[in-house]
Scaffold this active site. Structure first.
Site, PDB file in Angstrom:
ATOM      1  N   SER A 127      -5.407  20.144  20.854  1.00 30.14           N
ATOM      2  CA  SER A 127      -4.554  19.441  21.815  1.00 30.14           C
ATOM      3  C   SER A 127      -4.292  18.046  21.285  1.00 30.14           C
ATOM      4  O   SER A 127      -5.059  17.525  20.475  1.00 30.14           O
ATOM      5  CB  SER A 127      -5.253  19.342  23.174  1.00 30.14           C
ATOM      6  OG  SER A 127      -4.527  18.516  24.063  1.00 30.14           O
ATOM      7  N   TYR A 140     -11.627  17.569  30.091  1.00 30.37           N
ATOM      8  CA  TYR A 140     -10.685  18.239  29.190  1.00 30.37           C
ATOM      9  C   TYR A 140     -10.734  17.615  27.799  1.00 30.37           C
ATOM     10  O   TYR A 140     -10.798  18.312  26.783  1.00 30.37           O
ATOM     11  CB  TYR A 140      -9.280  18.126  29.777  1.00 30.37           C
ATOM     12  CG  TYR A 140      -8.207  18.828  28.973  1.00 30.37           C
ATOM     13  CD1 TYR A 140      -8.043  20.196  29.058  1.00 30.37           C
ATOM     14  CD2 TYR A 140      -7.349  18.105  28.146  1.00 30.37           C
ATOM     15  CE1 TYR A 140      -7.047  20.848  28.338  1.00 30.37           C
ATOM     16  CE2 TYR A 140      -6.355  18.742  27.417  1.00 30.37           C
ATOM     17  CZ  TYR A 140      -6.207  20.114  27.519  1.00 30.37           C
ATOM     18  OH  TYR A 140      -5.228  20.754  26.798  1.00 30.37           O
ATOM     19  N   LYS A 144     -11.834  19.269  24.094  1.00 31.15           N
ATOM     20  CA  LYS A 144     -10.903  19.340  22.973  1.00 31.15           C
ATOM     21  C   LYS A 144     -11.436  18.600  21.742  1.00 31.15           C
ATOM     22  O   LYS A 144     -11.196  19.014  20.602  1.00 31.15           O
ATOM     23  CB  LYS A 144      -9.539  18.788  23.389  1.00 31.15           C
ATOM     24  CG  LYS A 144      -8.800  19.691  24.370  1.00 31.15           C
ATOM     25  CD  LYS A 144      -8.618  21.099  23.817  1.00 31.15           C
ATOM     26  CE  LYS A 144      -7.797  21.984  24.730  1.00 31.15           C
ATOM     27  NZ  LYS A 144      -7.638  23.362  24.191  1.00 31.15           N
TER      28      LYS A 144
END
Length: 235
Positions: A127, A140, A144
């Site tokens: 990402s 999140y 990642k």
């Protein structure tokens, strides 16, 4: 006779996974389509126009027994696995599920080490947040960044087995997951801004490029993004 090229795509029913699966099928790969919802996987296979080379495998990859069954089915049907696109996951603001369950790693590495010719390619979906976070995205972003570490370790440890591992970091591909960008999302300066998106088919093309490289070459990291989205410094 040319050797059959076999790929497995997780999250193949929607968004980035679907785009990657369609690109691989269009290029002649045999593709195992993995995801939670069989009806969406069937749609991907039908849309490809190459359903004879698509294997629909509905499964929850967070369950070890499902992962074992997936790889056993691919091996029994097609004999090998050349490319794994490790894509399935959930985006912010939802709590992310484990993107790369340990059973997936064990199964794919074991299979690629044992097959003849040995080796294969693992492509992880990272990402933009694997480099630069969004506001209020600690869970999140942490996962990642962890994907980046896993990518590096598998790339290093896989060398002696001809297992190449790379990561594609995607910014604002037009999927259901990024629909909220069109309504405005929080920015680092405290404002809310609509962000541009790009056609998800470009991601499929990028995954295909990575997949088709010979195993003596590797895209370690690739960033593909909507050209005008905030990225560097998120500004």
């Amino acid at each position: 006779m040319a050797q059959k090229r076999v790929a497995l795509v997780t999250g193949a029913g929607t968004g980035i996974g679907k785009a990657a699966a369609l690109a691989l099928l269009e290029d002649g790969y045999h593709v195992a389509l993995v995801g939670r919802r069989a009806e969406l996987l069937e749609k991907t296979a039908a849309e490809s126009g190459a359903s004879e080379r698509a294997m629909v495998l509905p499964a929850d990859i967070t369950r070890p027994e499902n992962v074992r069954a997936i790889f056993a089915r691919v091996k029994d049907s097609w004999g090998r696995l050349d490319v794994l696109f490790n894509n399935a996951g959930m985006g912010a603001p939802a709590v992310p599920m484990e993107d790369l369950p340990i059973e997936t790693w064990r199964a794919v590495v074991r299979m690629m080490k044992a097959q003849d010719p040995q080796g294969g390619r693992i492509i992880n979906n990272g990402s933009i947040s694997a480099h630069t976070p969004r506001p209020n995205s600690i869970a999140y972003t942490a996962t990642k960044h962890a994907v980046t570490g896993l990518t590096k370790c598998v790339s290093l440890d896989g060398r002696k087995h001809d297992i190449a591992c790379g990561q594609i970091d995607i910014g604002n591909a037009a999927t259901e997951m990024t629909e909220r960008m069109t309504k405005g999302v929080p920015q680092a300066n405290g404002s809310t801004m609509v962000e541009p998106r790009m056609d998800v088919r470009h991601v499929g093309s990028a995954v295909l490029y990575m997949a088709k490289l010979p195993l003596d070459a590797n895209v370690q990291f690739m960033t593909i993004m909507a050209a005008k989205m905030p990225f560097v410094g998120r500004g």
